[in-house]
Scaffold this motif. Structure first.
Motif, PDB file in Angstrom:
ATOM      1  N   GLY A   1       0.845  -1.189   0.000  1.00  0.00           N
ATOM      2  CA  GLY A   1       0.000   0.000   0.000  1.00  0.00           C
ATOM      3  C   GLY A   1       0.878   1.235   0.000  1.00  0.00           C
ATOM      4  N   PHE A   2       0.262   2.380   0.127  1.00  0.00           N
ATOM      5  CA  PHE A   2       1.030   3.611   0.129  1.00  0.00           C
ATOM      6  C   PHE A   2       0.305   4.664   0.960  1.00  0.00           C
ATOM      7  CE2 PHE A   2      -1.760   3.599  -3.510  1.00  0.00           C
ATOM      8  CZ  PHE A   2      -2.368   4.835  -3.440  1.00  0.00           C
ATOM      9  N   LEU A   3       1.081   5.583   1.481  1.00  0.00           N
ATOM     10  CA  LEU A   3       0.579   6.748   2.195  1.00  0.00           C
ATOM     11  C   LEU A   3       1.156   7.977   1.502  1.00  0.00           C
ATOM     12  CD1 LEU A   3       1.089   5.574   5.892  1.00  0.00           C
ATOM     13  CD2 LEU A   3      -1.089   5.756   4.668  1.00  0.00           C
ATOM     14  N   VAL A   4       0.273   8.870   1.065  1.00  0.00           N
ATOM     15  CA  VAL A   4       0.697  10.042   0.308  1.00  0.00           C
ATOM     16  C   VAL A   4       1.059  11.156   1.278  1.00  0.00           C
ATOM     17  CG1 VAL A   4       0.022  11.750  -1.426  1.00  0.00           C
ATOM     18  CG2 VAL A   4      -0.765   9.384  -1.622  1.00  0.00           C
ATOM     19  N   LYS A   5       2.206  11.762   1.047  1.00  0.00           N
ATOM     20  CA  LYS A   5       2.608  12.916   1.845  1.00  0.00           C
ATOM     21  C   LYS A   5       1.833  14.147   1.398  1.00  0.00           C
ATOM     22  CE  LYS A   5       7.359  11.228   2.445  1.00  0.00           C
ATOM     23  NZ  LYS A   5       8.786  11.515   2.182  1.00  0.00           N
ATOM     24  N   PRO A   6       1.497  15.035   2.305  1.00  0.00           N
ATOM     25  CA  PRO A   6       1.689  14.990   3.753  1.00  0.00           C
ATOM     26  C   PRO A   6       0.895  13.854   4.400  1.00  0.00           C
ATOM     27  CG  PRO A   6       1.148  17.216   3.027  1.00  0.00           C
ATOM     28  CD  PRO A   6       0.873  16.310   1.877  1.00  0.00           C
ATOM     29  N   ILE A   7       1.521  13.186   5.350  1.00  0.00           N
ATOM     30  CA  ILE A   7       0.916  12.033   5.991  1.00  0.00           C
ATOM     31  C   ILE A   7      -0.290  12.476   6.815  1.00  0.00           C
ATOM     32  CG2 ILE A   7       1.284  10.140   7.607  1.00  0.00           C
ATOM     33  CD1 ILE A   7       2.761   9.872   4.958  1.00  0.00           C
ATOM     34  N   ASP A   8      -1.426  11.847   6.530  1.00  0.00           N
ATOM     35  CA  ASP A   8      -2.629  12.100   7.317  1.00  0.00           C
ATOM     36  C   ASP A   8      -2.608  11.168   8.534  1.00  0.00           C
ATOM     37  OD1 ASP A   8      -5.696  11.294   7.856  1.00  0.00           O
ATOM     38  OD2 ASP A   8      -5.587  13.356   7.125  1.00  0.00           O
ATOM     39  N   ARG A   9      -2.703  11.764   9.711  1.00  0.00           N
ATOM     40  CA  ARG A   9      -2.586  10.970  10.932  1.00  0.00           C
ATOM     41  C   ARG A   9      -3.676   9.910  11.015  1.00  0.00           C
ATOM     42  NH1 ARG A   9      -1.687  13.105  17.130  1.00  0.00           N
ATOM     43  NH2 ARG A   9      -2.128  11.117  18.163  1.00  0.00           N
ATOM     44  N   ASP A  10      -4.899  10.261  10.620  1.00  0.00           N
ATOM     45  CA  ASP A  10      -5.996   9.295  10.698  1.00  0.00           C
ATOM     46  C   ASP A  10      -5.755   8.108   9.770  1.00  0.00           C
ATOM     47  OD1 ASP A  10      -7.248  10.910  12.535  1.00  0.00           O
ATOM     48  OD2 ASP A  10      -8.449  11.970  11.032  1.00  0.00           O
ATOM     49  N   LYS A  11      -5.241   8.381   8.560  1.00  0.00           N
ATOM     50  CA  LYS A  11      -4.979   7.278   7.637  1.00  0.00           C
ATOM     51  C   LYS A  11      -3.830   6.414   8.135  1.00  0.00           C
ATOM     52  CE  LYS A  11      -6.761   9.585   3.517  1.00  0.00           C
ATOM     53  NZ  LYS A  11      -6.460  10.087   2.159  1.00  0.00           N
ATOM     54  N   LEU A  12      -2.815   7.051   8.711  1.00  0.00           N
ATOM     55  CA  LEU A  12      -1.717   6.275   9.292  1.00  0.00           C
ATOM     56  C   LEU A  12      -2.221   5.408  10.435  1.00  0.00           C
ATOM     57  CD1 LEU A  12       1.301   5.606   9.622  1.00  0.00           C
ATOM     58  CD2 LEU A  12       1.486   7.646  11.075  1.00  0.00           C
ATOM     59  N   GLU A  13      -3.047   5.986  11.270  1.00  0.00           N
ATOM     60  CA  GLU A  13      -3.588   5.235  12.405  1.00  0.00           C
ATOM     61  C   GLU A  13      -4.466   4.084  11.929  1.00  0.00           C
ATOM     62  OE1 GLU A  13      -5.876   6.248  16.624  1.00  0.00           O
ATOM     63  OE2 GLU A  13      -5.455   7.815  15.152  1.00  0.00           O
ATOM     64  N   GLU A  14      -5.240   4.335  10.864  1.00  0.00           N
ATOM     65  CA  GLU A  14      -6.103   3.280  10.329  1.00  0.00           C
ATOM     66  C   GLU A  14      -5.270   2.139   9.751  1.00  0.00           C
ATOM     67  OE1 GLU A  14      -9.546   2.711   6.872  1.00  0.00           O
ATOM     68  OE2 GLU A  14      -8.677   4.687   7.289  1.00  0.00           O
ATOM     69  N   ALA A  15      -4.195   2.489   9.017  1.00  0.00           N
ATOM     70  CA  ALA A  15      -3.335   1.443   8.451  1.00  0.00           C
ATOM     71  C   ALA A  15      -2.680   0.614   9.540  1.00  0.00           C
ATOM     72  CB  ALA A  15      -2.278   2.090   7.556  1.00  0.00           C
ATOM     73  N   LEU A  16      -2.219   1.280  10.594  1.00  0.00           N
ATOM     74  CA  LEU A  16      -1.593   0.546  11.693  1.00  0.00           C
ATOM     75  C   LEU A  16      -2.613  -0.307  12.443  1.00  0.00           C
ATOM     76  CD1 LEU A  16       0.782   3.320  13.084  1.00  0.00           C
ATOM     77  CD2 LEU A  16       1.346   1.416  11.564  1.00  0.00           C
ATOM     78  N   ALA A  17      -3.838   0.197  12.565  1.00  0.00           N
ATOM     79  CA  ALA A  17      -4.883  -0.578  13.241  1.00  0.00           C
ATOM     80  C   ALA A  17      -5.196  -1.853  12.469  1.00  0.00           C
ATOM     81  CB  ALA A  17      -6.138   0.278  13.394  1.00  0.00           C
ATOM     82  N   ASN A  18      -5.294  -1.736  11.148  1.00  0.00           N
ATOM     83  CA  ASN A  18      -5.559  -2.925  10.334  1.00  0.00           C
ATOM     84  C   ASN A  18      -4.420  -3.932  10.456  1.00  0.00           C
ATOM     85  OD1 ASN A  18      -7.941  -1.760   9.443  1.00  0.00           O
ATOM     86  ND2 ASN A  18      -6.975  -0.858   7.627  1.00  0.00           N
ATOM     87  N   LEU A  19      -3.170  -3.436  10.470  1.00  0.00           N
ATOM     88  CA  LEU A  19      -2.028  -4.336  10.594  1.00  0.00           C
ATOM     89  C   LEU A  19      -2.000  -5.005  11.962  1.00  0.00           C
ATOM     90  CD1 LEU A  19       0.588  -5.470   9.439  1.00  0.00           C
ATOM     91  CD2 LEU A  19       1.757  -3.439  10.307  1.00  0.00           C
ATOM     92  N   ALA A  20      -2.289  -4.214  13.014  1.00  0.00           N
ATOM     93  CA  ALA A  20      -2.288  -4.780  14.364  1.00  0.00           C
ATOM     94  C   ALA A  20      -3.385  -5.823  14.522  1.00  0.00           C
ATOM     95  CB  ALA A  20      -2.447  -3.660  15.388  1.00  0.00           C
ATOM     96  N   ALA A  21      -4.551  -5.544  13.954  1.00  0.00           N
ATOM     97  CA  ALA A  21      -5.651  -6.514  14.040  1.00  0.00           C
ATOM     98  C   ALA A  21      -5.296  -7.797  13.302  1.00  0.00           C
ATOM     99  CB  ALA A  21      -6.924  -5.892  13.469  1.00  0.00           C
ATOM    100  N   ALA A  22      -4.653  -7.651  12.125  1.00  0.00           N
ATOM    101  CA  ALA A  22      -4.260  -8.843  11.372  1.00  0.00           C
ATOM    102  C   ALA A  22      -3.217  -9.650  12.123  1.00  0.00           C
ATOM    103  CB  ALA A  22      -3.720  -8.425   9.995  1.00  0.00           C
ATOM    104  N   ARG A  23      -2.279  -8.964  12.790  1.00  0.00           N
ATOM    105  CA  ARG A  23      -1.254  -9.670  13.558  1.00  0.00           C
ATOM    106  C   ARG A  23      -1.866 -10.393  14.744  1.00  0.00           C
ATOM    107  NH1 ARG A  23       3.463  -6.811  17.036  1.00  0.00           N
ATOM    108  NH2 ARG A  23       1.594  -6.342  18.256  1.00  0.00           N
ATOM    109  N   GLN A  24      -2.872  -9.747  15.357  1.00  0.00           N
ATOM    110  CA  GLN A  24      -3.508 -10.357  16.525  1.00  0.00           C
ATOM    111  C   GLN A  24      -4.285 -11.606  16.123  1.00  0.00           C
ATOM    112  OE1 GLN A  24      -6.220  -7.769  18.554  1.00  0.00           O
ATOM    113  NE2 GLN A  24      -5.968  -8.799  20.508  1.00  0.00           N
ATOM    114  N   VAL A  25      -4.948 -11.548  14.927  1.00  0.00           N
ATOM    115  CA  VAL A  25      -5.696 -12.714  14.448  1.00  0.00           C
ATOM    116  C   VAL A  25      -4.734 -13.845  14.099  1.00  0.00           C
ATOM    117  CG1 VAL A  25      -7.141 -13.553  12.573  1.00  0.00           C
ATOM    118  CG2 VAL A  25      -7.643 -11.355  13.644  1.00  0.00           C
ATOM    119  N   ALA A  26      -3.606 -13.469  13.463  1.00  0.00           N
ATOM    120  CA  ALA A  26      -2.624 -14.496  13.086  1.00  0.00           C
ATOM    121  C   ALA A  26      -2.014 -15.159  14.306  1.00  0.00           C
ATOM    122  CB  ALA A  26      -1.524 -13.869  12.221  1.00  0.00           C
ATOM    123  N   ALA A  27      -1.849 -14.369  15.393  1.00  0.00           N
ATOM    124  CA  ALA A  27      -1.283 -14.939  16.607  1.00  0.00           C
ATOM    125  C   ALA A  27      -2.267 -15.884  17.267  1.00  0.00           C
ATOM    126  CB  ALA A  27      -0.895 -13.822  17.562  1.00  0.00           C
TER     127      ALA A  27
END
Length: 746
Positions: free
Chosen positions: A720-746
């Motif tokens: 995926g990609f994040l376009v500069k200037p980095i939007d904090r909400d989009k960054l937070e959403e991307a990290l949330a999706n990654l964290a949720a996926a890691r938690q499910v995989a664990a």
């Protein structure tokens, strides 16, 4: 029979060729027959035993004389018939002579025409020898006709052009030849023709000098190539300029956002907000210029994907509501229930157009409000979007001009509103690319209505559930106490569509008088009439209804006291589903509790939601952006390592993987020294393919907003990609999706 006919034909041919011999033979035969007959008759009559009888002789002589007369008469008639026939033949010969003379003249004229024709004409025998040339060919060759006839002369070929064969057998081709007057481009047409019957066919070549046309075509092709090269150079320049501008702008917006989260004095807060506002205005300008350049280059691609029409309208109004409420304006939306809730089209481009129109409406409106209305269009599968405002309006002479590039309604130096004048031009082109149209109705000082009509067919896969049905409020009385305006009109319109009998009141005194007159199914009070007035009226209305609802803004929501007299509240701009829930459900004891609307709340950091924070590698060569990313990720509860170029990022990834503590995510800047982000990602993916282990997610940090740059990221193996200037909400959403996926995989 055929043999006799052949013999007669041969005899007649012999007679025509040897007429004198045949005449002599015929005369000898006639003389011999006449002489022999007369001699035999006289000789026989003079014999002693001939039995000569003068009377019989006289009768015979008379008979013979009669036969001779008949023969002479027949011969005379035949001669007269032949004379008439000869006269006709003579007349016919005269006609043929005239025609022959005319044909000779026509042949001479045709020959003169061929010889004087501007096109080159040459005829060649089967062995290549020239049998005919015209003057134009002789002039082009620089030789006389006598020298060319019979020779196998051919022009020296400089360049062979395209060749084609027509269905008639004619060969068409272009040649650049070295002639007596210099290099010339000739368009040849070659075909076999038969000059005379019984003669072999000759190759006729007709050539036209097309040097001017060819040079013009080549000049146009060169100009086209230069224009394409200029477009490519412009795209590269825009990509570079976008990267160079967005990179520092990312630091400006990001750092100002972080600064506003720290304790500041009111004056410092004002300055920090001014910095962020200026950065956002600059970002809007950059986006407009990039969109305009994409349209000019023909690179604006449209998608056709199902999307929720209801969600699109509500997202736009909720996104623009803070701007409108900051200017004390109403922001309302209305979606006709006859429309499908899911349609097929390009949601991103439609959102861009409607956001631009809504933003302009808020910008040019000082009081009143702005409304976004979606209704069925005049054609099947067409949806009409209206952006209505109560602003300054647009003069009639400026209504067509504002859709042009870099044009505004007020183009004077002392105009009150700024801008590039590209927003409406871009919106107009996008709408036309979508197969729709955009129109304007406005009067100076009376507001404006922009209407966008685009074809959006219903998403068929949604089936019968692809529609929204409100509650049945037939016979129910509902009072709405709100200032007169677009929002109150649209709320009343929706309630009436559900069958309610509405009473719109703008003054609290009138509302207090009307309350005791009947039993009210619901009473809606807008806090825009004043918090104290709304609370006072609520106290008076709580005894006349079981659904006492207050309409609030997100900012005033937290100012409402939970012990206030209201049963429920709705946040403006209203959602249709929320309004239906509040006025349409059956009241019970539990429902009397103050129900929460889906308001934005401060969420705990992602690390708190998913347990431990993520281990993130940030590849960023800009020190300010690296500091920004580290600060943002730290505030979100994650651990960040910084790599200043692609090789350092690759080394850090290898070291973490070898140590058994691989990174959970890599945020990879695309343009970096030594090794760029694309090449670094390819090496990481190649190494992962050769060794077992978990695949590391990679998100691009790119300041390039062009589509081809995003395709390059995906082709390299990025997720995926994040376009500069980095939007904090989009960054937070991307990290949330990654964290949720890691938690499910664990």
């Amino acid at each position: 029979m055929g043999r006799l006919l052949r013999i007669r034909l041969r005899l007649r041919r012999f007679m025509r060729r040897h007429h004198l011999v045949f005449t002599i033979l015929r005369s000898l035969m006639i003389f011999s027959a006449g002489f022999g007959g007369a001699y035999g008759f006289i000789k026989a009559s003079m014999a002693e035993k001939s039995g000569y009888n003068p009377h019989t002789f006289a009768i015979g002589a008379s008979f013979l004389f009669a036969l001779a007369c008949v023969g002479l008469a027949t011969l005379s008639m035949r001669l007269r018939f032949l004379a008439k026939k000869l006269h006709k033949v003579a007349l016919h010969n005269e006609v043929l002579a005239d025609r022959n003379w005319e044909l000779q003249e026509a042949e001479q004229r045709a020959r003169n025409l061929f010889e004087q024709q501007g096109d080159l004409i040459v005829m060649r025998a089967s062995n290549g020898a020239i049998v005919f040339v015209n003057d134009a060919y002789c002039e082009m060759a620089g030789l006389d006709r006598e020298n060319l006839l019979g020779s196998q002369f051919a022009f020296e070929l400089i360049e062979q052009g395209d060749s084609a064969l027509e269905p008639s057998g004619t060969r068409v081709h272009d040649q650049c030849i070295d002639s007596a007057i210099g290099p010339r481009w000739i368009a040849w047409r070659e075909a076999l023709v038969r000059a005379d019957a019984g003669q072999p066919a000759v190759l006729q070549c007709v050539g036209r000098d097309v040097t001017g046309r060819t040079e013009t075509e080549r000049a146009l092709a060169d100009a086209r190539d230069q224009a394409n090269a200029a477009n490519r150079a412009k795209s590269r320049f825009l990509a570079m300029a976008s990267h160079e501008i967005r990179t520092p702008l990312n630091g400006i917006l990001g750092m100002s956002g972080l600064l506003l989260e720290t304790p500041l004095t009111p004056e410092q807060t004002t300055y920090a907000k001014a910095v962020r506002t200026s950065g956002e205005a600059l970002m809007s300008l950059i986006n407009e210029l990039l969109d305009y350049s994409k349209i000019e280059a023909g690179k604006l691609a449209l998608e056709a994907q199902p999307f929720s029409l209801t969600a699109l309208i509500e997202e736009i109004t909720e996104l623009m509501a803070p701007r409108a409420q900051g200017k004390q304006l109403e922001m309302a939306a209305y979606l006709d229930e006859r429309l499908p809730t899911w349609v097929t089209g390009d949601a991103a481009r439609l959102r861009q157009v409607l956001l631009n129109l809504a933003g302009n409406a808020i910008k040019f409106t000082a009081s009143g409000g702005v409304a976004l209305i979606a209704e069925p269009g005049i054609w099947p599968n067409e949806i009409s979007f209206q952006v209505r405002d109560t602003g300054i309006g647009i003069a009639a002479d400026a209504q067509e001009r504002i859709f042009r590039e870099f044009e505004q309604a007020d183009d004077s130096v002392a105009r009150s509103f700024g801008g590039t004048g590209l927003g409406l031009a871009i919106s107009d082109r996008i709408v036309k690319r979508m197969g729709g149209r955009i129109s304007l109705q406005s009067r100076l000082g009376s507001g404006s209505t922009f209407e966008v009509s685009v074809p959006l067919p219903a998403a068929l896969e949604r089936g019968e559930q692809n529609s929204f049905r409100g509650p049945d409020l037939t016979g129910q009385s509902i009072m709405l106490v709100a200032p007169a305006g677009l929002q109150a009109e649209l709320i009343e319109r929706r309630l009436q569509n559900w069958g309610a009998q509405t009473c719109l009141v703008a003054e609290t005194e009138v509302a207090e008088v009307l309350l005791p007159e009947r039993a009210w199914h619901a009473v809606l009070i807008d806090d825009a009439i004043g918090s104290d007035a709304a609370r006072s009226l609520g106290e008076a209305a709580r005894h006349h209804t079981t659904r006492l609802i207050v309409l609030v803004t997100p900012a005033s929501r937290h100012e409402q006291n939970p012990a206030a007299p209201f049963h429920f509240y709705l946040v403006k701009p209203l959602r249709a589903a929320s309004l239906a829930t509040r006025v349409g459900f059956e009241v019970d004891g539990a429902a009397m509790a103050l129900a929460d609307e889906s308001l934005p709340t401060i969420a705990p950091p992602i690390a708190a939601q998913a347990g431990a924070g993520l281990s993130i590698l940030v590849a960023e060569d800009n020190d300010i952006n690296a500091l920004l990313m580290r600060s943002l990720l730290t505030k979100l509860g994650h651990h960040a390592d910084i790599a200043v170029h692609g090789e350092a990022a690759l080394d850090s990834w290898h070291a973490a993987r070898s140590a058994g503590a691989p990174y959970d995510l890599i945020l990879m800047d695309v343009q970096m020294p030594r090794l760029d982000g694309i090449a670094a990602t390819r090496r990481i993916r190649a190494h992962e393919a050769s060794e077992p282990g978990r695949r590391t997610p990679i998100l691009a940090l790119t300041a390039n907003a062009l589509v081809e740059d995003r395709y390059a990221c995906f082709e390299a193996g990025m997720d995926g990609f994040l376009v500069k200037p980095i939007d904090r909400d989009k960054l937070e959403e991307a990290l949330a999706n990654l964290a949720a996926a890691r938690q499910v995989a664990a």
